[in-house]
Write a protein that holds these residues in place. Structure first.
Motif, PDB file in Angstrom:
ATOM      1  N   HIS A  47       3.364   5.289 -11.151  1.00 35.76           N
ATOM      2  CA  HIS A  47       3.168   4.821  -9.779  1.00 35.76           C
ATOM      3  C   HIS A  47       4.498   4.753  -9.047  1.00 35.76           C
ATOM      4  O   HIS A  47       4.609   5.170  -7.874  1.00 35.76           O
ATOM      5  CB  HIS A  47       2.494   3.444  -9.810  1.00 35.76           C
ATOM      6  N   GLU A  48       5.541   4.254  -9.732  1.00 37.89           N
ATOM      7  CA  GLU A  48       6.851   4.146  -9.095  1.00 37.89           C
ATOM      8  C   GLU A  48       7.444   5.522  -8.797  1.00 37.89           C
ATOM      9  O   GLU A  48       8.086   5.718  -7.762  1.00 37.89           O
ATOM     10  CB  GLU A  48       7.792   3.344  -9.999  1.00 37.89           C
ATOM     11  N   LEU A  49       7.237   6.483  -9.696  1.00 43.01           N
ATOM     12  CA  LEU A  49       7.728   7.835  -9.441  1.00 43.01           C
ATOM     13  C   LEU A  49       7.028   8.478  -8.249  1.00 43.01           C
ATOM     14  O   LEU A  49       7.660   9.156  -7.428  1.00 43.01           O
ATOM     15  CB  LEU A  49       7.547   8.698 -10.696  1.00 43.01           C
ATOM     16  N   ILE A  50       5.722   8.283  -8.164  1.00 48.39           N
ATOM     17  CA  ILE A  50       4.977   8.843  -7.026  1.00 48.39           C
ATOM     18  C   ILE A  50       5.425   8.172  -5.731  1.00 48.39           C
ATOM     19  O   ILE A  50       5.589   8.822  -4.691  1.00 48.39           O
ATOM     20  CB  ILE A  50       3.463   8.675  -7.254  1.00 48.39           C
ATOM     21  N   LYS A  51       5.640   6.850  -5.781  1.00 50.70           N
ATOM     22  CA  LYS A  51       6.108   6.138  -4.584  1.00 50.70           C
ATOM     23  C   LYS A  51       7.450   6.688  -4.116  1.00 50.70           C
ATOM     24  O   LYS A  51       7.660   6.912  -2.909  1.00 50.70           O
ATOM     25  CB  LYS A  51       6.207   4.644  -4.881  1.00 50.70           C
ATOM     26  N   ALA A  52       8.371   6.915  -5.050  1.00 57.19           N
ATOM     27  CA  ALA A  52       9.672   7.465  -4.676  1.00 57.19           C
ATOM     28  C   ALA A  52       9.525   8.856  -4.068  1.00 57.19           C
ATOM     29  O   ALA A  52      10.219   9.198  -3.099  1.00 57.19           O
ATOM     30  CB  ALA A  52      10.580   7.507  -5.910  1.00 57.19           C
ATOM     31  N   HIS A  53       8.604   9.646  -4.615  1.00 54.63           N
ATOM     32  CA  HIS A  53       8.369  10.993  -4.075  1.00 54.63           C
ATOM     33  C   HIS A  53       7.808  10.917  -2.657  1.00 54.63           C
ATOM     34  O   HIS A  53       8.232  11.676  -1.765  1.00 54.63           O
ATOM     35  CB  HIS A  53       7.400  11.745  -4.986  1.00 54.63           C
ATOM     36  N   VAL A  54       6.885   9.999  -2.425  1.00 53.30           N
ATOM     37  CA  VAL A  54       6.279   9.871  -1.096  1.00 53.30           C
ATOM     38  C   VAL A  54       7.326   9.458  -0.061  1.00 53.30           C
ATOM     39  O   VAL A  54       7.430  10.049   1.030  1.00 53.30           O
ATOM     40  CB  VAL A  54       5.114   8.851  -1.132  1.00 53.30           C
ATOM     41  N   PHE A  55       8.145   8.454  -0.390  1.00 53.46           N
ATOM     42  CA  PHE A  55       9.098   7.935   0.586  1.00 53.46           C
ATOM     43  C   PHE A  55      10.352   8.797   0.723  1.00 53.46           C
ATOM     44  O   PHE A  55      11.246   8.461   1.496  1.00 53.46           O
ATOM     45  CB  PHE A  55       9.472   6.497   0.229  1.00 53.46           C
ATOM     46  N   ALA A  56      10.397   9.897  -0.004  1.00 54.00           N
ATOM     47  CA  ALA A  56      11.466  10.875   0.217  1.00 54.00           C
ATOM     48  C   ALA A  56      11.066  11.911   1.261  1.00 54.00           C
ATOM     49  O   ALA A  56      11.838  12.828   1.548  1.00 54.00           O
ATOM     50  CB  ALA A  56      11.807  11.575  -1.102  1.00 54.00           C
ATOM     51  N   ALA A  57       9.897  11.754   1.842  1.00 46.39           N
ATOM     52  CA  ALA A  57       9.385  12.737   2.797  1.00 46.39           C
ATOM     53  C   ALA A  57      10.071  12.614   4.151  1.00 46.39           C
ATOM     54  O   ALA A  57      10.558  11.550   4.532  1.00 46.39           O
ATOM     55  CB  ALA A  57       7.880  12.558   2.976  1.00 46.39           C
ATOM     56  N   GLU A  58      10.084  13.716   4.885  1.00 47.15           N
ATOM     57  CA  GLU A  58      10.601  13.698   6.247  1.00 47.15           C
ATOM     58  C   GLU A  58       9.598  13.048   7.196  1.00 47.15           C
ATOM     59  O   GLU A  58       9.985  12.503   8.227  1.00 47.15           O
ATOM     60  CB  GLU A  58      10.892  15.123   6.724  1.00 47.15           C
ATOM     61  N   ARG A  59       8.333  13.141   6.838  1.00 50.71           N
ATOM     62  CA  ARG A  59       7.269  12.614   7.697  1.00 50.71           C
ATOM     63  C   ARG A  59       6.187  11.998   6.829  1.00 50.71           C
ATOM     64  O   ARG A  59       5.817  12.536   5.787  1.00 50.71           O
ATOM     65  CB  ARG A  59       6.663  13.742   8.531  1.00 50.71           C
ATOM     66  N   LEU A  60       5.651  10.836   7.265  1.00 51.46           N
ATOM     67  CA  LEU A  60       4.602  10.135   6.532  1.00 51.46           C
ATOM     68  C   LEU A  60       3.414   9.874   7.440  1.00 51.46           C
ATOM     69  O   LEU A  60       3.549   9.751   8.667  1.00 51.46           O
ATOM     70  CB  LEU A  60       5.111   8.776   6.019  1.00 51.46           C
ATOM     71  N   HIS A  61       2.247   9.790   6.818  1.00 48.39           N
ATOM     72  CA  HIS A  61       1.050   9.275   7.482  1.00 48.39           C
ATOM     73  C   HIS A  61       0.798   7.875   6.947  1.00 48.39           C
ATOM     74  O   HIS A  61       0.837   7.660   5.722  1.00 48.39           O
ATOM     75  CB  HIS A  61      -0.162  10.154   7.179  1.00 48.39           C
ATOM     76  N   GLY A  62       0.520   6.911   7.805  1.00 46.44           N
ATOM     77  CA  GLY A  62       0.271   5.545   7.365  1.00 46.44           C
ATOM     78  C   GLY A  62      -0.977   4.970   7.980  1.00 46.44           C
ATOM     79  O   GLY A  62      -1.287   5.226   9.147  1.00 46.44           O
ATOM     80  N   ASP A  63      -1.704   4.183   7.192  1.00 49.00           N
ATOM     81  CA  ASP A  63      -2.917   3.538   7.700  1.00 49.00           C
ATOM     82  C   ASP A  63      -3.316   2.428   6.731  1.00 49.00           C
ATOM     83  O   ASP A  63      -2.764   2.316   5.624  1.00 49.00           O
ATOM     84  CB  ASP A  63      -4.049   4.551   7.854  1.00 49.00           C
TER      85      ASP A  63
ATOM     86  N   GLY B 110       5.488  23.122   4.186  1.00 48.35           N
ATOM     87  CA  GLY B 110       6.381  22.518   3.205  1.00 48.35           C
ATOM     88  C   GLY B 110       5.918  22.802   1.783  1.00 48.35           C
ATOM     89  O   GLY B 110       4.732  22.947   1.508  1.00 48.35           O
ATOM     90  N   ARG B 111       6.873  22.887   0.862  1.00 47.45           N
ATOM     91  CA  ARG B 111       6.571  23.216  -0.534  1.00 47.45           C
ATOM     92  C   ARG B 111       6.453  21.980  -1.418  1.00 47.45           C
ATOM     93  O   ARG B 111       6.058  22.086  -2.570  1.00 47.45           O
ATOM     94  CB  ARG B 111       7.672  24.131  -1.096  1.00 47.45           C
ATOM     95  N   ALA B 112       6.812  20.808  -0.904  1.00 46.92           N
ATOM     96  CA  ALA B 112       6.731  19.598  -1.720  1.00 46.92           C
ATOM     97  C   ALA B 112       5.274  19.260  -2.022  1.00 46.92           C
ATOM     98  O   ALA B 112       4.403  19.390  -1.149  1.00 46.92           O
ATOM     99  CB  ALA B 112       7.399  18.429  -0.996  1.00 46.92           C
TER     100      ALA B 112
END
Length: 528
Positions: A229-245, A274-276
């Motif tokens: 979970h922590e690894l996925i969280k770090a991957h998500v917050f390394a993004a240039e753009r996020l969707h939040g809800d 994007g390739r990520a």
């Protein structure tokens, strides 16, 4: 008509059988018509996008109706087979069978051939071919016990006893295997089956698993899988753009249920090429105060696509550390407010007058044109999207805004259409930011899709047991929804992860992330 009547049998039983056959044919034709209408509707949706906010629900209803028609056709045809007679002038169309996946195991059943010729009675028969008819079947799931045997050996020279070390279990002192644990988790968090229903189902299969035992397993799995979970969280917050809800989740409390919140932040770079790998991280909170998104996004500085929730406002402050978050408005939210004023069906269901606002209706049409143009550039690079937007979409946006301002000037501030217009007109810069940045999407649907399962689940499990239960749900939703975003079967992935994670070097945990796991699995298949 006379020619057809001449071919009808005179016998009453034959007429009855012919009528049953005709009804079966009609039933099948109706099912085919409904099926083709559904296919056309889906194709139109894929090409032109949703014609309304309710179009997906209408498609679901069509599918249910098609299911009923197909079942009726099958029932009629089964009745026909039992009372078949020869009726001249009608030839039944040969049934077509679907091609089942070639990787499915086949069980060959050879029906005994005649030993003698039915015509002359001779026994000199020679095989010239065969006809194969395939039917799809299933074997109920099989329960089994895995015995881990560790043999002991004694040294004849020094009498030292040696034995292999005990294998790591998915959870400490647990008796459940990784596949069983994965099934329980996916049933609970992906298929919305509470543990009490699972316990009843397993009992019918002869396996006694109490709710308390499975609850212990779920808690232990959540703790074991927390590093992922922590690894996925770090991957998500390394993004240039996020969707939040966020969405509501009922939480059991003393004498009542209170309302908690499940938050999601989604990384999906595919719309701008994007390739990520895509991923989603979830959080639980007991309320909806602004402190929660502030904590979630404490180290993030990028683009946030979200609704106009006031709790996000502090994130957009220019003096924020480590930097301001750029706000991007959701056009789907703005359109939805207008669509509700132009939706005759929903008004009729609520008992309101079935009249629509012509201004709202025209606004929805203008929105839909912009959405259609935007869909045509999905998957392109940011530079290509930006060029296309400036060329084709910007003029339509300018026309929409100018028209909205003119119409808004004619309306009272208490008018519902005026309020819907103000939602967008007061945030023009936020809503038009996508015209200057090819990474920004037109809507926040990526986050809303991830929360859709929670909305469905609320009807099944009714409430979360506690705040800690909400936290566990957030961990498991992060893992399961991320696997789904990468087109991976979450049950197969979790089973393998639970079998390996306790025996894996902590520096190699990245290998278990869904996208890396899928790549490794594919390499193994190719090597085999």
């Amino acid at each position: 008509m006379t020619g057809v009547a001449d071919h009808l049998p005179d016998d009453a039983d034959a007429l009855k059988a012919a009528l049953i056959e005709a009804r079966a044919k009609l039933s099948g034709a109706q099912a085919l018509i409904e099926h083709l209408q559904l296919v056309i509707a889906k194709m139109r949706r894929d090409k032109f996008g949703p014609r309304s906010e309710k179009s997906q629900r209408l498609l679901d209803q069509l599918e249910l109706q098609l299911e009923e028609l197909a079942a009726a056709a099958g029932e009629d045809e089964a009745k026909t087979e039992t009372k078949s007679v020869e009726v001249r002038g009608f030839t039944r169309r040969q049934a077509t069978r679907r091609n089942f996946p070639p990787d499915l195991p086949r069980r060959r059943v050879v029906h005994a051939a005649p030993a003698t010729c039915p015509c002359c009675g001779g026994s000199n028969l020679s095989k010239i071919g065969e006809d194969v008819t395939e039917t799809l079947d299933v074997v109920p799931r099989q329960w089994f016990v895995t015995e881990h045997v560790r043999e002991k050996f004694s040294c004849r020279s020094c009498e030292t006893i040696t034995q292999p070390p005990a294998p790591f279990h998915a959870i400490a002192r647990g008796f459940a295997g990784p596949s069983l644990l994965a099934m329980i988790l996916v049933e609970k968090y992906a298929n919305h089956q509470p543990l009490n229903r699972q316990s009843e189902q397993y009992a019918r299969e002869g396996i006694e698993l109490s709710v308390s035992t499975m609850a212990d397993h779920v808690g232990a799995c959540a703790a074991t899988l927390m590093p992922l979970h922590e690894l996925i969280k770090a991957h998500v917050f390394a993004a240039e753009r996020l969707h939040g809800d966020d969405t509501t989740v009922p939480v059991l409390a003393k004498g009542k249920c209170r309302t908690g919140r499940i938050w999601t932040y989604v990384r999906d770079d595919r719309p701008f090429g994007g390739r990520a790998p895509p991923a989603a991280v979830f959080f639980y909170s007991a309320d909806r105060t602004a402190i929660h998104p502030k904590q979630h996004l404490a180290g993030y500085a990028g683009i946030l696509q979200a609704d106009a929730y006031a709790g996000f406002n502090a994130l957009y402050d220019a003096n924020r550390k480590p930097g301001p978050i750029t706000e991007a408005g959701c056009w789907a939210h703005a359109r939805r407010k207008l669509f509700e004023l132009a939706d005759i069906a929903s008004k009729a269901r609520k008992g309101k007058p079935a009249t629509i606002s012509p201004i709202a209706f025209e606004a929805v049409q203008k929105f839909d044109l912009i959405f259609a143009l935007e869909r045509s550039i999905n998957g392109s690079s940011p530079e290509q999207r930006l060029a296309a937007r400036r060329k084709d979409i910007a003029p339509q946006v300018d026309d929409l805004i100018a028209w909205m301002k003119r119409e808004r000037g004619k309306l009272s501030r208490h008018n519902e259409v005026a309020k819907a217009f103000d939602y967008m007109l007061k945030r023009i810069e936020v809503f038009t930011r996508f015209l200057d940045d090819g990474r920004i999407c037109l809507s926040n649907n990526a986050a809303e899709r991830e929360l859709r399962g929670i909305a469905l689940g609320r009807k099944s499990w009714l409430f979360a047991g506690s705040d800690r239960g909400g936290d566990r749900a957030a961990v498991m939703l992060t893992l399961i929804q991320t696997a789904k975003l990468n087109d991976i079967d979450p049950q197969a992935w979790l089973a393998d992860v639970l079998a390996r994670i306790n025996d894996l070097n902590i520096h190699r945990l990245d290998d278990l992330l869904p996208w890396n796991w899928a790549a490794e699995t594919e390499r193994r298949k190719v090597a085999a």
